[in-house]
Design an enzyme around this catalytic site. Structure first.
Site, short mmCIF file in Angstrom:
data_model
loop_
_atom_site.label_atom_id
_atom_site.label_comp_id
_atom_site.label_asym_id
_atom_site.label_seq_id
_atom_site.Cartn_x
_atom_site.Cartn_y
_atom_site.Cartn_z
CG ASN A 26 -0.22 0.10 2.50
OD1 ASN A 26 0.78 -0.57 2.68
ND2 ASN A 26 -0.68 0.92 3.40
CD GLU B 114 9.76 4.95 7.26
OE1 GLU B 114 8.57 4.89 6.96
OE2 GLU B 114 10.65 4.24 6.76
CD GLU C 89 7.67 4.04 10.89
OE1 GLU C 89 6.52 4.00 11.37
OE2 GLU C 89 8.58 4.74 11.37
CB CYS D 7 0.08 1.82 8.90
SG CYS D 7 0.69 3.41 8.33
P1 NAD Z 1 3.89 -7.78 5.21
O1 NAD Z 1 4.58 -7.61 6.51
O2 NAD Z 1 3.22 -9.07 4.90
O3 NAD Z 1 4.91 -7.53 3.99
C1 NAD Z 1 5.68 -6.36 3.90
C2 NAD Z 1 6.91 -6.64 3.07
O4 NAD Z 1 7.75 -7.58 3.75
C3 NAD Z 1 6.63 -7.26 1.69
O5 NAD Z 1 7.49 -6.67 0.75
C4 NAD Z 1 6.98 -8.73 1.91
O6 NAD Z 1 7.39 -9.39 0.74
C5 NAD Z 1 8.13 -8.62 2.88
N1 NAD Z 1 8.36 -9.84 3.68
C6 NAD Z 1 7.48 -10.80 4.03
N2 NAD Z 1 8.07 -11.75 4.78
C7 NAD Z 1 9.38 -11.39 4.92
C8 NAD Z 1 10.50 -11.95 5.61
N3 NAD Z 1 10.41 -13.09 6.28
N4 NAD Z 1 11.68 -11.29 5.57
C9 NAD Z 1 11.79 -10.12 4.90
N5 NAD Z 1 10.76 -9.54 4.21
C10 NAD Z 1 9.56 -10.16 4.22
O7 NAD Z 1 2.86 -6.58 5.13
P2 NAD Z 1 1.70 -6.31 4.06
O8 NAD Z 1 0.56 -7.24 4.34
O9 NAD Z 1 2.26 -6.26 2.67
O10 NAD Z 1 1.32 -4.80 4.46
C11 NAD Z 1 0.46 -4.50 5.49
C12 NAD Z 1 1.17 -4.19 6.79
O11 NAD Z 1 2.02 -3.05 6.64
C13 NAD Z 1 0.18 -3.82 7.85
O12 NAD Z 1 0.48 -4.43 9.08
C14 NAD Z 1 0.33 -2.31 7.95
O13 NAD Z 1 -0.11 -1.75 9.13
C15 NAD Z 1 1.77 -2.11 7.68
N6 NAD Z 1 2.02 -0.73 7.27
C16 NAD Z 1 2.67 0.14 8.12
C17 NAD Z 1 2.89 1.46 7.74
C18 NAD Z 1 3.63 2.43 8.64
O14 NAD Z 1 4.14 3.42 8.14
N7 NAD Z 1 3.69 2.23 9.94
C19 NAD Z 1 2.46 1.90 6.49
C20 NAD Z 1 1.81 1.02 5.66
C21 NAD Z 1 1.61 -0.30 6.06
#
Ligand code: NAD
Length: 487
Positions: A150, A456, A247, A281
């Site tokens: 996202n 950030e 984050e 998020c």
């Molecule tokens: P996710 O944690 O499933 O994936 C995020 C990224 O991590 C992807 O690129 C994925 O391929 C990678 N990834 C997955 N497993 C990994 C591993 N074992 N080692 C290294 N990288 C790995 O998250 P998502 O479902 O794509 O996104 C939603 C999440 O992101 C929600 O929890 C949301 O709250 C969070 N988010 C936080 C912010 C913020 O600024 N705080 C902003 C947007 C989204």
């Protein structure tokens, strides 16, 4: 189908493996994405490491780095609409949002362009004669940036911008869900004129993220995503003791007192939970509302929720588009059903729409009397609001802080002294008072607890990409006296 490539060492490359990217509005494949192999990850990190030490980057003045970032910002602004269309196509985020957000992404690069030559060291008034001591702020090294699907252009700007301003180099892993805008962004980056290897953009699934974040040449991991993935990242980075900024998600309280401007509060709550189809998020996913206005507030809110225009993400009239993946629709439906089974009252929405694509409608659940409702504690990316009422300030604080997350919070009241008390008491990295979801490159953004650590945005983010070197310079020409006494 459109084909995308990796960007490694200043060149575009096909990958041995690939995968289809789905259009969330139809569920059909529309593009072929490259999937990085461990060898691709290695090549990207090696390129970033070479670039980090190469004179054309390592000896470039901070002012010159800033000028390159400015050129990049201009290219993003010129191509914002094209990038927005790609992000909308690949993630389902509505065009109204992607257009506005990506135009603003250029401002993040402008901010960090300006900051590049203001990341200063210090001179210390040291407690010894004949010596000058100062601190150099130096770039930390190769940064692995891993982002979720996202708002990828935005979430990568708050990593790439400060990292390059500080003089680091970056390997960015775009999310496997909707990587198109990041792979296209690499083309603009290439045009901006940075030396090869300063930024590398690859994509692929969790295994690619794991290989990258465990790479021994990575000095810092900047991650945005879920808490469970963050735990993996911490384990990965333990290999080489890389520093991290995380984050993560939130379960942000949106607190409304009975003296609030209700029109503003209702609009902010609509934006807080239904904008981006709740895939944010900082979504204000827990409405904490004074019992005296709960019914009136919910009546207005559900009227607005039911009037929301649900439609194709590429249509400017659409207010709520599809969720990014079928998986998210399943999760939203499952958690709503579980909460209802626990006793929560469904006010509106609750079931995926019967049409092609991954559509889930604005949903409101009254969770009063059901403190353990699944929707109240689980962070999930969907337009689902859980409502709890409170009697007084103390109870509002207790409910707001009853979470392991600590990212954002919203507060609506006209009472100034109460606002100050609440600001102090709320455990979150961001408190929005009488507004919600506002962001700026100038203001740090981040949380604590299960919401992660590090910031950030703002100067804080740039400092995260530096380390301090203490320099001691003796100014006396006299011989060093007793060699066995430390001075
Ligand atoms: P996710 O944690 O499933 O994936 C995020 C990224 O991590 C992807 O690129 C994925 O391929 C990678 N990834 C997955 N497993 C990994 C591993 N074992 N080692 C290294 N990288 C790995 O998250 P998502 O479902 O794509 O996104 C939603 C999440 O992101 C929600 O929890 C949301 O709250 C969070 N988010 C936080 C912010 C913020 O600024 N705080 C902003 C947007 C989204």
């Amino acid at each position: 189908m459109q084909r995308f490539q990796h960007y490694i060492d200043g060149g575009f490359a096909d990958a041995v493996n690939g995968f289809d990217s789905l259009d969330p509005a139809t569920g059909a494949a529309w593009a072929q994405m490259p999937a990085a192999t461990p060898a691709d990850v290695d090549r990207a990190v090696a390129a970033a490491e070479r670039a980090f030490f190469a004179p054309d980057w390592a000896l470039m003045t901070a002012t010159a780095r800033g000028k390159l970032l400015l050129r990049l910002a201009d290219l993003i602004a010129e191509n914002a609409q094209h990038l927005a269309q790609l992000e909308t196509r690949d993630t389902g985020k509505i065009i109204r949002e992607t257009s506005a957000q990506i135009a603003y992404v250029a401002e993040y690069y402008r901010y960090y362009a300006g900051l590049a030559d203001k990341i200063e060291g210090a001179h210390l008034p040291i407690d010894k004669p004949d010596v000058e001591v100062w601190l150099r702020r130096e770039p930390i090294g190769v940064v692995a940036a891993v982002v979720p699907w996202n708002s990828q252009l935005f979430l990568s700007a708050v990593k790439i911008g400060p990292a390059l301003a500080a003089g680091c180099t970056v390997v960015l892993k775009a999310s496997e869900d909707g990587p198109a805008p990041m792979l296209e962004f690499a083309r603009l980056f290439d045009k901006a004129g940075f030396p090869p290897g300063v930024l590398n953009v690859i994509t692929g699934g969790p295994e690619v993220g794991a290989t990258l974040t465990a790479h021994p040449k990575v000095a810092h991991v900047a991650f945005t995503g879920g808490p469970e993935t963050a735990r993996h990242i911490l384990r990965n980075s333990a290999e080489n003791l890389a520093s991290t900024s995380l984050e993560l998600g939130g379960k942000s309280p949106f607190i409304v007192f009975d003296d609030a401007d209700l029109d503003s509060a209702v609009n902010a709550q609509v934006s807080g939970i239904f904008a981006a189809s709740g895939q944010s998020c900082v979504a204000g996913s827990r409405l904490v509302v004074h019992e005296g206005i709960k019914d009136a507030f919910l009546a207005r809110l559900s009227e607005k929720a039911e009037a929301v225009v649900i439609g194709a993400p590429g249509d400017m009239a659409t207010e709520v588009g599809p969720l990014c993946t079928a998986r998210q629709c399943d999760t939203a439906e499952r958690l709503v059903a579980q909460s209802v089974a626990q006793g929560a009252r469904l006010i509106t929405g609750g079931k995926r729409l019967e049409r092609d694509g991954f559509y889930f409608p604005p949903t409101i659940l009254d969770c009063d009397g059901v403190p353990d409702a699944a929707s109240l504690s689980n962070e999930f990316f969907g337009p689902v609001l859980s409502v709890v009422s409170f009697k007084d300030e103390a109870e509002a604080i207790e409910i707001a802080n009853n979470t392991q997350f600590g990212l954002a919070s919203g507060l609506f009241t006209r009472n100034l002294t109460r606002a100050h008390r609440m600001i102090r008491a709320i455990r979150a990295g961001i408190v929005w008072v009488n507004t919600y979801r506002a962001v700026s490159p100038i203001a740090p953004f981040g949380g604590h607890g299960l919401s992660g650590h590090g910031r950030e945005g703002g100067i804080e983010a740039a400092l995260d990409y530096t380390r301090v070197k203490a320099v001691w310079l003796r100014t006396s020409d006299d011989p060093i006296p007793d060699p066995f006494v430390m001075r």
